[in-house]
Design an enzyme around this catalytic site. Structure first.
Site, PDB file in Angstrom:
ATOM      1  N   HIS A   1       5.228   1.703  -5.930  1.00 36.77           N
ATOM      2  CA  HIS A   1       5.489   0.562  -5.048  1.00 36.77           C
ATOM      3  C   HIS A   1       6.938   0.095  -5.141  1.00 36.77           C
ATOM      4  O   HIS A   1       7.599   0.255  -6.162  1.00 36.77           O
ATOM      5  CB  HIS A   1       4.491  -0.589  -5.259  1.00 36.77           C
ATOM      6  CG  HIS A   1       4.662  -1.406  -6.503  1.00 36.77           C
ATOM      7  ND1 HIS A   1       3.646  -2.171  -7.036  1.00 36.77           N
ATOM      8  CD2 HIS A   1       5.730  -1.613  -7.323  1.00 36.77           C
ATOM      9  CE1 HIS A   1       4.083  -2.807  -8.104  1.00 36.77           C
ATOM     10  NE2 HIS A   1       5.335  -2.481  -8.303  1.00 36.77           N
TER      11      HIS A   1
ATOM     12  N   ASN B   1       3.164   3.168  -9.768  1.00 38.71           N
ATOM     13  CA  ASN B   1       2.406   3.752  -8.644  1.00 38.71           C
ATOM     14  C   ASN B   1       3.295   3.989  -7.421  1.00 38.71           C
ATOM     15  O   ASN B   1       2.798   4.339  -6.358  1.00 38.71           O
ATOM     16  CB  ASN B   1       1.213   2.854  -8.276  1.00 38.71           C
ATOM     17  CG  ASN B   1       1.640   1.521  -7.680  1.00 38.71           C
ATOM     18  OD1 ASN B   1       2.828   1.230  -7.570  1.00 38.71           O
ATOM     19  ND2 ASN B   1       0.680   0.716  -7.276  1.00 38.71           N
TER      20      ASN B   1
ATOM     21  N   ASP C   1       9.534 -10.619  -3.292  1.00 37.95           N
ATOM     22  CA  ASP C   1       8.103 -10.927  -3.212  1.00 37.95           C
ATOM     23  C   ASP C   1       7.743 -12.137  -4.070  1.00 37.95           C
ATOM     24  O   ASP C   1       8.569 -12.647  -4.830  1.00 37.95           O
ATOM     25  CB  ASP C   1       7.271  -9.694  -3.618  1.00 37.95           C
ATOM     26  CG  ASP C   1       7.790  -9.008  -4.883  1.00 37.95           C
ATOM     27  OD1 ASP C   1       8.526  -9.659  -5.651  1.00 37.95           O
ATOM     28  OD2 ASP C   1       7.475  -7.836  -5.085  1.00 37.95           O
TER      29      ASP C   1
ATOM     30  N   GLU D   1       2.345  -1.640  -1.826  1.00 36.29           N
ATOM     31  CA  GLU D   1       1.526  -0.728  -2.620  1.00 36.29           C
ATOM     32  C   GLU D   1       1.325   0.584  -1.842  1.00 36.29           C
ATOM     33  O   GLU D   1       1.611   0.640  -0.639  1.00 36.29           O
ATOM     34  CB  GLU D   1       0.180  -1.391  -2.926  1.00 36.29           C
ATOM     35  CG  GLU D   1       0.288  -2.731  -3.672  1.00 36.29           C
ATOM     36  CD  GLU D   1       0.709  -2.592  -5.148  1.00 36.29           C
ATOM     37  OE1 GLU D   1       1.298  -1.563  -5.525  1.00 36.29           O
ATOM     38  OE2 GLU D   1       0.461  -3.549  -5.917  1.00 36.29           O
TER      39      GLU D   1
HETATM   40  P1  PGA Z   1       9.021  -3.599 -13.926  1.00 39.88           P
HETATM   41  O1  PGA Z   1       8.416  -3.670 -12.451  1.00 39.88           O
HETATM   42  O2  PGA Z   1      10.486  -3.782 -13.780  1.00 39.88           O
HETATM   43  O3  PGA Z   1       8.383  -4.760 -14.637  1.00 39.88           O
HETATM   44  O4  PGA Z   1       8.659  -2.263 -14.481  1.00 39.88           O
HETATM   45  C1  PGA Z   1       8.983  -2.927 -11.448  1.00 39.88           C
HETATM   46  C2  PGA Z   1       8.158  -3.045 -10.198  1.00 39.88           C
HETATM   47  O5  PGA Z   1       6.917  -3.142 -10.289  1.00 39.88           O
HETATM   48  O6  PGA Z   1       8.741  -3.012  -9.107  1.00 39.88           O
END
Ligand code: PGA
Length: 247
Positions: free
Chosen positions: A142, A140, A71, A147
């Protein structure tokens, strides 16, 4: 169908990074033209440092590799210090012999977003599909910027970021306030991710424990996009003890 997710629980974040690096470096050693899927965020930083170290130690060249990222924020240039292109160059690409033109990070500043997303999908197809995609998980649920509410057949597209994502990316690691975080992103879809031949989802720390448990053994639902990985034939969650404690 019951969850097909395989679990690998390791003692420390360092052991997780070593495992992930071992998987990627041995794939590239065996298949120099491998097609890799990559992720950003705090979690993969250790894994990337370890891939750099291990590939040098074992003299494994990434010159034949193609790499696709999950992304990118919408509306910021590749050169922006918080773009995922900048992150990838800094943490991985600049330290390997991968050819820069074979690294694909969605262009968040593209004038025609739909064309950018379609071309990303087409490039993956043209490379023969992704051999191994590294994933993180948001608190959450995702995966990439899919999302809650993202369906299993979603493809690469522009999305609005959830409030919780804006907040967690504004905790000082990447941005200082939620208002600074671009509110939209371009993301590979859940379906795009599920098409990869192998998936490695990495989670570290107690703050991921609850969502990891939901993704692994909760109902399969777009409300927890990571739970949609339960149907994949070869998906392993690589966790440290803290992230696994609620399973
Ligand atoms: P993080 O993010 O490694 O910074 O916890 C993971 C994500 O949001 O996929």
């Amino acid at each position: 169908m019951a969850s097909r997710i395989k679990l690998l629980v390791l003692d420390t974040p360092e052991a997780v990074a070593q495992h992930v690096a071992g998987q990627f470096v041995s794939l590239v050693r065996d298949r120099p033209g491998a097609v890799l899927g990559l992720a950003t965020g705090s979690t993969p930083e250790r894994s990337y440092a370890e891939i750099v170290r291990l590939s040098k130690a074992e003299r494994v060249s990434f010159a034949g590799v193609h790499a696709f990222n999950l992304d990118e924020y919408h509306g910021i240039a590749c050169e922006h210090p918080q773009s995922y292109r900048t992150y990838m160059n800094r943490h991985l690409f600049d330290h390997l012999d991968v050819r820069p033109w074979n690294t694909y990070v969605l262009n968040g500043a593209a004038a025609d977003v739909d064309a950018e997303c379609a071309s990303f999908e087409a490039k993956i197809k043209a490379c023969g599909g992704i051999d191994l995609w590294l994933l993180g998980i948001g608190t959450n649920g995702h995966v990439a910027f899919n999302e809650p509410g993202s369906p299993a057949d979603s493809r690469t597209r522009k999305v609005a970021l959830a409030e919780s994502t804006l907040a967690s990316n504004a905790d000082g690691r990447f941005f200082k306030t939620p208002a600074e975080v671009p509110p939209h992103a371009l993301t590979a879809g859940v379906g795009t991710v599920l098409d990869a031949r192998r998936l490695l989802l990495v989670a570290i720390g107690a703050k991921k424990a609850e969502i990891v448990a939901k993704a692994v053994k909760g109902p399969k639902t777009p409300d927890v996009p990571a739970s949609l990985l339960q149907d994949h034939a070869d998906c392993t969650f690589v966790l440290d003890k803290a992230a696994a404690e609620r399973i």
